[in-house]
Structure formats: C-alpha cells, structure tokens
Design a protein around this motif. Structure first.
Motif, PDB file in Angstrom:
ATOM      1  N   SER A 136      -3.682  -5.828   1.345  1.00 37.61           N
ATOM      2  CA  SER A 136      -2.484  -6.665   1.421  1.00 37.61           C
ATOM      3  C   SER A 136      -2.113  -7.082   2.844  1.00 37.61           C
ATOM      4  O   SER A 136      -1.235  -7.918   3.031  1.00 37.61           O
ATOM      5  CB  SER A 136      -1.311  -5.900   0.799  1.00 37.61           C
ATOM      6  OG  SER A 136      -1.079  -4.712   1.521  1.00 37.61           O
ATOM      7  N   GLY A 193      -8.723   0.580   2.477  1.00 41.10           N
ATOM      8  CA  GLY A 193      -7.359   1.103   2.438  1.00 41.10           C
ATOM      9  C   GLY A 193      -7.371   2.346   1.550  1.00 41.10           C
ATOM     10  O   GLY A 193      -8.214   2.449   0.654  1.00 41.10           O
ATOM     11  N   TRP A 194      -6.441   3.265   1.760  1.00 36.98           N
ATOM     12  CA  TRP A 194      -6.514   4.531   1.026  1.00 36.98           C
ATOM     13  C   TRP A 194      -6.322   4.338  -0.476  1.00 36.98           C
ATOM     14  O   TRP A 194      -6.990   4.968  -1.287  1.00 36.98           O
ATOM     15  CB  TRP A 194      -5.507   5.538   1.598  1.00 36.98           C
ATOM     16  CG  TRP A 194      -5.627   6.905   0.971  1.00 36.98           C
ATOM     17  CD1 TRP A 194      -4.628   7.613   0.383  1.00 36.98           C
ATOM     18  CD2 TRP A 194      -6.803   7.729   0.881  1.00 36.98           C
ATOM     19  NE1 TRP A 194      -5.100   8.819  -0.076  1.00 36.98           N
ATOM     20  CE2 TRP A 194      -6.440   8.914   0.221  1.00 36.98           C
ATOM     21  CE3 TRP A 194      -8.132   7.566   1.290  1.00 36.98           C
ATOM     22  CZ2 TRP A 194      -7.344   9.940  -0.045  1.00 36.98           C
ATOM     23  CZ3 TRP A 194      -9.039   8.587   1.027  1.00 36.98           C
ATOM     24  CH2 TRP A 194      -8.638   9.755   0.367  1.00 36.98           C
ATOM     25  N   ASN A 195      -5.413   3.414  -0.853  1.00 37.40           N
ATOM     26  CA  ASN A 195      -5.230   3.194  -2.297  1.00 37.40           C
ATOM     27  C   ASN A 195      -6.477   2.594  -2.917  1.00 37.40           C
ATOM     28  O   ASN A 195      -6.910   3.009  -3.988  1.00 37.40           O
ATOM     29  CB  ASN A 195      -4.039   2.265  -2.550  1.00 37.40           C
ATOM     30  CG  ASN A 195      -2.751   2.881  -2.092  1.00 37.40           C
ATOM     31  OD1 ASN A 195      -2.302   3.868  -2.649  1.00 37.40           O
ATOM     32  ND2 ASN A 195      -2.161   2.335  -1.030  1.00 37.40           N
ATOM     33  N   SER A 196      -7.042   1.607  -2.233  1.00 34.63           N
ATOM     34  CA  SER A 196      -8.250   0.971  -2.771  1.00 34.63           C
ATOM     35  C   SER A 196      -9.356   2.006  -2.917  1.00 34.63           C
ATOM     36  O   SER A 196     -10.087   2.021  -3.914  1.00 34.63           O
ATOM     37  CB  SER A 196      -8.709  -0.168  -1.855  1.00 34.63           C
ATOM     38  OG  SER A 196      -7.736  -1.187  -1.859  1.00 34.63           O
ATOM     39  N   HIS A 254     -11.892  -3.116   2.399  1.00 38.07           N
ATOM     40  CA  HIS A 254     -11.461  -2.760   3.759  1.00 38.07           C
ATOM     41  C   HIS A 254     -11.195  -1.248   3.847  1.00 38.07           C
ATOM     42  O   HIS A 254     -10.855  -0.751   4.909  1.00 38.07           O
ATOM     43  CB  HIS A 254     -10.202  -3.544   4.118  1.00 38.07           C
ATOM     44  CG  HIS A 254      -8.965  -3.091   3.373  1.00 38.07           C
ATOM     45  ND1 HIS A 254      -8.940  -2.907   2.009  1.00 38.07           N
ATOM     46  CD2 HIS A 254      -7.712  -2.779   3.794  1.00 38.07           C
ATOM     47  CE1 HIS A 254      -7.735  -2.509   1.629  1.00 38.07           C
ATOM     48  NE2 HIS A 254      -6.970  -2.419   2.701  1.00 38.07           N
ATOM     49  N   ASN A 311       2.884   1.099  -4.064  1.00 40.14           N
ATOM     50  CA  ASN A 311       2.080   1.428  -5.259  1.00 40.14           C
ATOM     51  C   ASN A 311       1.982   2.930  -5.520  1.00 40.14           C
ATOM     52  O   ASN A 311       2.298   3.379  -6.622  1.00 40.14           O
ATOM     53  CB  ASN A 311       0.678   0.810  -5.155  1.00 40.14           C
ATOM     54  CG  ASN A 311       0.719  -0.694  -5.292  1.00 40.14           C
ATOM     55  OD1 ASN A 311       1.779  -1.286  -5.392  1.00 40.14           O
ATOM     56  ND2 ASN A 311      -0.443  -1.325  -5.297  1.00 40.14           N
ATOM     57  N   GLU A 368      -8.506   4.247  -5.873  1.00 38.65           N
ATOM     58  CA  GLU A 368      -8.623   3.516  -7.146  1.00 38.65           C
ATOM     59  C   GLU A 368     -10.098   3.355  -7.522  1.00 38.65           C
ATOM     60  O   GLU A 368     -10.475   3.495  -8.680  1.00 38.65           O
ATOM     61  CB  GLU A 368      -7.907   2.161  -7.041  1.00 38.65           C
ATOM     62  CG  GLU A 368      -6.380   2.312  -7.004  1.00 38.65           C
ATOM     63  CD  GLU A 368      -5.646   1.100  -6.426  1.00 38.65           C
ATOM     64  OE1 GLU A 368      -6.249   0.009  -6.296  1.00 38.65           O
ATOM     65  OE2 GLU A 368      -4.447   1.237  -6.097  1.00 38.65           O
ATOM     66  N   GLY A 375       0.805  -1.226   0.000  1.00 42.15           N
ATOM     67  CA  GLY A 375       0.000   0.000   0.000  1.00 42.15           C
ATOM     68  C   GLY A 375       0.837   1.275   0.000  1.00 42.15           C
ATOM     69  O   GLY A 375       0.306   2.374  -0.218  1.00 42.15           O
ATOM     70  N   TRP A 427      -4.467 -13.029  -5.634  1.00 37.57           N
ATOM     71  CA  TRP A 427      -4.090 -11.631  -5.846  1.00 37.57           C
ATOM     72  C   TRP A 427      -4.539 -11.276  -7.252  1.00 37.57           C
ATOM     73  O   TRP A 427      -4.703 -12.176  -8.093  1.00 37.57           O
ATOM     74  CB  TRP A 427      -2.567 -11.454  -5.691  1.00 37.57           C
ATOM     75  CG  TRP A 427      -2.101 -10.022  -5.603  1.00 37.57           C
ATOM     76  CD1 TRP A 427      -1.431  -9.314  -6.552  1.00 37.57           C
ATOM     77  CD2 TRP A 427      -2.255  -9.145  -4.479  1.00 37.57           C
ATOM     78  NE1 TRP A 427      -1.172  -8.040  -6.084  1.00 37.57           N
ATOM     79  CE2 TRP A 427      -1.667  -7.906  -4.819  1.00 37.57           C
ATOM     80  CE3 TRP A 427      -2.842  -9.274  -3.224  1.00 37.57           C
ATOM     81  CZ2 TRP A 427      -1.642  -6.812  -3.967  1.00 37.57           C
ATOM     82  CZ3 TRP A 427      -2.821  -8.186  -2.365  1.00 37.57           C
ATOM     83  CH2 TRP A 427      -2.222  -6.961  -2.729  1.00 37.57           C
ATOM     84  N   CYS A 428      -4.766 -10.035  -7.550  1.00 33.44           N
ATOM     85  CA  CYS A 428      -5.129  -9.677  -8.927  1.00 33.44           C
ATOM     86  C   CYS A 428      -4.547  -8.303  -9.237  1.00 33.44           C
ATOM     87  O   CYS A 428      -3.983  -7.654  -8.357  1.00 33.44           O
ATOM     88  CB  CYS A 428      -6.654  -9.657  -9.083  1.00 33.44           C
ATOM     89  SG  CYS A 428      -7.432  -8.283  -8.206  1.00 33.44           S
ATOM     90  N   VAL A 488     -10.547 -11.644  -3.655  1.00 29.97           N
ATOM     91  CA  VAL A 488      -9.112 -11.850  -3.435  1.00 29.97           C
ATOM     92  C   VAL A 488      -8.921 -12.409  -2.030  1.00 29.97           C
ATOM     93  O   VAL A 488      -9.216 -11.742  -1.030  1.00 29.97           O
ATOM     94  CB  VAL A 488      -8.324 -10.530  -3.564  1.00 29.97           C
ATOM     95  CG1 VAL A 488      -6.844 -10.754  -3.240  1.00 29.97           C
ATOM     96  CG2 VAL A 488      -8.482  -9.937  -4.954  1.00 29.97           C
ATOM     97  N   GLN A 543      -5.566  -5.198  -9.297  1.00 37.23           N
ATOM     98  CA  GLN A 543      -6.782  -4.505  -8.840  1.00 37.23           C
ATOM     99  C   GLN A 543      -7.193  -3.311  -9.712  1.00 37.23           C
ATOM    100  O   GLN A 543      -8.372  -3.169 -10.035  1.00 37.23           O
ATOM    101  CB  GLN A 543      -6.618  -4.082  -7.374  1.00 37.23           C
ATOM    102  CG  GLN A 543      -7.841  -3.383  -6.829  1.00 37.23           C
ATOM    103  CD  GLN A 543      -7.815  -3.242  -5.325  1.00 37.23           C
ATOM    104  OE1 GLN A 543      -7.762  -4.217  -4.607  1.00 37.23           O
ATOM    105  NE2 GLN A 543      -7.838  -2.024  -4.847  1.00 37.23           N
TER     106      GLN A 543
HETATM  107  N1  UDP Z   1      -3.999  -4.734  -4.704  1.00 35.96           N
HETATM  108  C1  UDP Z   1      -3.753  -5.407  -5.876  1.00 35.96           C
HETATM  109  N2  UDP Z   1      -4.285  -6.652  -6.000  1.00 35.96           N
HETATM  110  C2  UDP Z   1      -5.061  -7.232  -5.074  1.00 35.96           C
HETATM  111  C3  UDP Z   1      -5.331  -6.513  -3.873  1.00 35.96           C
HETATM  112  C4  UDP Z   1      -4.774  -5.258  -3.729  1.00 35.96           C
HETATM  113  O1  UDP Z   1      -3.066  -4.928  -6.772  1.00 35.96           O
HETATM  114  O2  UDP Z   1      -5.485  -8.368  -5.288  1.00 35.96           O
HETATM  115  C5  UDP Z   1      -3.385  -3.394  -4.549  1.00 35.96           C
HETATM  116  C6  UDP Z   1      -4.417  -2.307  -4.628  1.00 35.96           C
HETATM  117  O3  UDP Z   1      -4.628  -1.936  -5.978  1.00 35.96           O
HETATM  118  C7  UDP Z   1      -3.808  -1.202  -3.776  1.00 35.96           C
HETATM  119  C8  UDP Z   1      -2.917  -1.952  -2.781  1.00 35.96           C
HETATM  120  O4  UDP Z   1      -2.796  -3.287  -3.269  1.00 35.96           O
HETATM  121  O5  UDP Z   1      -3.018  -0.359  -4.591  1.00 35.96           O
HETATM  122  C9  UDP Z   1      -3.531  -2.042  -1.398  1.00 35.96           C
HETATM  123  O6  UDP Z   1      -3.426  -0.789  -0.788  1.00 35.96           O
HETATM  124  P1  UDP Z   1      -4.520  -0.254   0.197  1.00 35.96           P
HETATM  125  O7  UDP Z   1      -4.059   1.093   0.674  1.00 35.96           O
HETATM  126  O8  UDP Z   1      -5.844  -0.278  -0.414  1.00 35.96           O
HETATM  127  O9  UDP Z   1      -4.549  -1.302   1.370  1.00 35.96           O
HETATM  128  P2  UDP Z   1      -3.409  -1.990   2.303  1.00 35.96           P
HETATM  129  O10 UDP Z   1      -3.000  -3.216   1.577  1.00 35.96           O
HETATM  130  O11 UDP Z   1      -2.296  -0.991   2.451  1.00 35.96           O
HETATM  131  O12 UDP Z   1      -4.136  -2.291   3.560  1.00 35.96           O
END
Ligand code: UDP
Length: 452
Positions: free
Chosen positions: A274, A346-349, A344, A25, A352, A22, A326-327, A300, A329
């Motif tokens: 993650s 997460g800030w990236n999710s 959940h 990325n 996105e 997280g 995993w995928c 996932v 995302q």
């Molecule tokens: N992600 C991904 N594939 C998955 C699950 C998550 O590529 O199957 C990426 C998602 O695109 C995001 C990062 O993992 O960029 C997860 O960051 P997030 O801040 O949402 O949550 P964290 O994993 O830090 O709790």
C-alpha cells in the motif's frame, strides 16, 4: 438478540491501529476475533479510514473515528510535520473520546508505533496492550537500535545479534533517505521499545514456530504473546465468514473474477503493498519481465503509480495479464490459479502468502522488507530473492528468470512443498489449542475477570 444490560457486562476493549493499511488489517482481524469470543470492541481510527469501512458495525465490533487533524491540512506536509501533528491532535482527541465514553472500556490495544497511547490509557485507569505488526525478528532489531547495541547507520558489514541469523547490512531494516538515527522514521521504529516497562500485554502478529528462537529470546525480556497470523484466526471458523468479509480497504478493490477463468497454478500475483512506490524504470522492467515470462499475471498498480507503466501497457498486456488498482489480496492468494507472489515482502503480505501456501519472489523495498526477504529465502525456504543490477534496478530478465525458477523448476517444487508445510503450521497455531489461539484465549479469560 442480547439485552443492553448483557452487552454492557461484556469486557470492552478499545483497539487503536496506526492508520495505514498494513497496520489496520492485522489489528482489525485481531479485533474481529476477540469480538467472536464475546469481547466488545471499539475500533478507533481516523476519519479518512472509517470512510472506507463498509459498515461501522460488525457484531460486537463498532468502528468509530477520532480526528487526527488531517482534514484541516491544506499544504503538503513533511514526514516530521505529519508525525508531529498526528501525535498532537490524535492523542488529544483520543483522550477526550475515552473521557466522554458512557460505557467505559477496561483495556486499550494500541499499535506499537504509538507508545504514547499507553500514558493516555493509564491516566484514565485502562490497561494497555501494545500490538506489534512486524515480525519478531525485525522487532528485535528495533530493540537493539533502541538500546544502541546496534547502531544505525550500520557500522559492520555482517551483524551478529542474539537468536538471529548473521545479517548483512542489506538484510537489516533500511530507512532509505533517513540516514540519521534521530530522524523520524528510525526514531518511530526504535521507539516501539519505549514505555514497554509499564505495559500490561505485548502482542506480536507472528506465531511461535515461525520465529522460534527470537520469540523465546524476546520473551525472556518482555511479556510477549504471539497472536498471529491474525489474518488466519477467523479463517478457521466457517461460521464467521460474515465478519471475515468485514474489511477496510483504503482503495476500492477490483473484481478478480478474471482469475476463475485461469488454470490452476498459472498466474503470478504481483503487488508491492500500500505504500512502496517503484521508480518508472523499475516499473517498466517489472512490466516487460512479466510479459516475457510463461505465466499469466495479476498486477496491483495503485492509481497513483499507473503513469509509470510503459505506454499502452494495459492494452498490450491484455491477453496475458490483468492490472488492477487494488484487490482483495487474501482472496487472491487463496485462489487455486495463483502460482506465486512477486512481493515487496511487507509483513502482512508475507504472512498471508504463508497462510495460503504460496511461494514468493521477494523484491523488498524498505524498512522491514529486506529482513523479511532474508527469512523467506534462507530461513523458511519459501521463496527466492531477486538480484539487483549495479544501478539498483531489478532487470526484466531477472524477473522472468525468478518466475521460471519458482514455477517450473525443481526449486519451485521444493518451495511449494515448504510453503504448504508453513500453511499447515499456520493452521496449527491458530486452531483451537494452537499457540496463538491459546495466547488469545488466555487474554480473553483475563478480560472476563477484569470486567466481571
Ligand atoms: N492488500 C490488499 N489489496 C491489494 C494490496 C494489498 O488487500 O491490492 C493488503 C494486503 O492483503 C496486506 C496489506 O494490504 O494485508 C499490505 O500490508 P503489507 O504489510 O504487506 O505491506 P504495506 O502496505 O504495509 O507496505
């Protein structure tokens, strides 16, 4: 092909993310965008992370590793032990790496959870930029924890902080078992606001319109610049699709061609990121909630979590859903088949999903996720929050009901409209002349001056 001399004349920036998915990325997307603007980037991370990079070179961006000592760790480490060792070993090796570099960098962009990188940079004549990977609102709460204008454990049931909506204790960042502010996780979060008086730039992976008031408030205290969503920066430029594919996945992404065979808006995408780890009972409730909903699902479940699924669930669910370890995302969220995202938060999710106009079902777990879910539901109007039972578990009926609400009912239409509005505002921020694009343009011009 550029000559070595010409390349050497370009500004050179070191980018140092915290080595978790997280954090990697958003920093990598920022780095790739800077590289697309003619800045030479050395992306520095640990061995464990570089192993997962498809290639160590992408145009002007080079990925290198610096040891954090994890390869020598034999026994399980406590969280305190991990952070102590990480800081001690990584900072020593990072300093050595900079000292030994033949072609010196001018600036280091480092993850805000590693404020000690700034001292290493300044001692070596580099300027420093702290890169925040959580929302500005959450950062503001950590600022208050650092200043002790907010105390943890939270004392009041409703907290009123400048430029933020009223927050209940359940909306504020949670640290789970860490109940003492001096423990590692709360300290690391609050310490993002240490050392900032000496910093040269502060970048936030958000955009002005998303967090208008709190961005203004923070800007009145620190020289912050919004540069996000960094994930969307390169999406604007079709020519850069090559570098768009240059990602680091710590787990191997599965193929998601399955989505192509699904109808538009028929699939719930489910991921808890993650790190978050759901209990067995909670995993079972999610599983049966998905099975009883009217949607297909793509879920996932990271390899270490698979044992928590109900017996034979993968084959039982095969008509209705696909479970992957995993995928990719961002690609999944942009797929026409996706109706909504059970997340959940997460800030990236979150970013996105906003960038793709996908409504959310918010099931936050810890740290910043509660607060993100509050904004998702109450401020941005792009999702609903699940309700937990008295035992803290989100039941299967609740999950199925939220899916129905978001995909079928009038509320669902409204959420989708709002999500599409935010998608447009994301585009506005990152395209030429947008707030985030301008802030980066400004940074690049300064880099050109420093290096020239
Ligand atoms: N992600 C991904 N594939 C998955 C699950 C998550 O590529 O199957 C990426 C998602 O695109 C995001 C990062 O993992 O960029 C997860 O960051 P997030 O801040 O949402 O949550 P964290 O994993 O830090 O709790």
């Amino acid at each position: 092909m550029e000559t070595e001399v010409a390349t050497a004349r370009r500004p050179h920036v070191l980018v140092v993310p915290y080595p978790a998915q997280g954090h990697i990325n958003p920093a990598l997307e920022f780095a790739k965008y800077l590289a697309s603007k003619g800045v030479r980037i050395t992306f520095i991370t640990t061995k464990a992370v570089t192993k997962s990079a498809k290639s160590s070179l992408c145009g002007l961006l080079t990925i290198v590793d610096v040891s954090d000592g994890s390869e020598d760790v034999k026994d399980p480490e406590s969280i305190e032990g991990y952070f102590k060792r990480f800081k001690a070993v990584f900072s020593k090796n990072l300093a050595r790496f900079i000292d030994e570099q033949r072609d010196a960098a001018q600036v280091i962009v480092y993850d805000s959870t590693m404020p000690w990188v700034l001292d290493i940079a300044h001692e070596r004549g580099l300027r420093g930029a702290s890169f925040f990977t959580q929302s500005c609102a959450v950062s503001a709460v950590f600022y208050h924890l650092k200043q002790e204008t907010l105390r943890f454990p939270y004392e009041d049931s409703v907290v009123s902080l400048p430029s933020l909506p009223a927050l209940g204790t359940k909306d504020l960042p949670s640290f789970l078992e860490f109940t003492d502010p001096k423990q590692t996780i709360p300290t690391v979060m609050a310490d993002q606001f240490s050392n900032l008086e000496k910093v040269d730039w502060i970048f936030l992976n958000t955009f002005d319109k998303l967090e208008n008031q709190v961005v203004e408030w923070m800007a009145s205290r620190y020289p912050i610049k919004t540069v996000g969503p960094t994930f969307s920066l390169l999406q604007m430029d079709k020519k850069l699709s090559n570098s768009k594919n240059h990602t680091i996945n710590l787990l191997e992404p599965a193929c998601t061609e399955w989505l192509d065979s699904r109808e538009t808006g028929s699939v719930v995408y489910v991921s808890f990121g993650s790190i978050a780890s759901l209990g067995k009972k909670q995993m079972e409730e999610v599983a049966w909630g998905l099975m009883t909903s009217n949607c297909y699902f793509l879920w996932v479940v990271r390899p270490l979590e698979v044992d928590k699924l109900p017996d034979d669930f993968t084959s039982l669910a095969s008509e209705k859903g696909l479970i992957v370890g995993w995928c990719k995302q961002p690609e999944v969220l942009a797929h026409r088949a996706i109706a909504c995202f059970l997340t959940h938060c997460g800030w990236n999710s979150t970013l996105e999903a906003l960038s793709c106009g996908v409504p959310l079902i918010a099931m936050p777990q810890w740290v910043d996720q509660q607060m993100n879910s509050k904004f998702i539901e109450d401020v941005w109007g792009v999702g609903v929050r699940v309700k937990r039972g008295e035992d803290g578990i989100v039941g299967r009926e609740e999950i199925a009901m939220c899916i129905k609400e978001v995909t079928e009912e009038d509320r669902g239409m409204e959420l989708k409209r709002n999500a599409c509005m935010w998608k447009d505002l994301v585009n506005e921020a990152v395209e030429k002349g947008g707030t985030s694009a301008n802030n980066i343009e400004d940074f690049v011009s300064k880099l050109m001056c420093i290096s020239g």
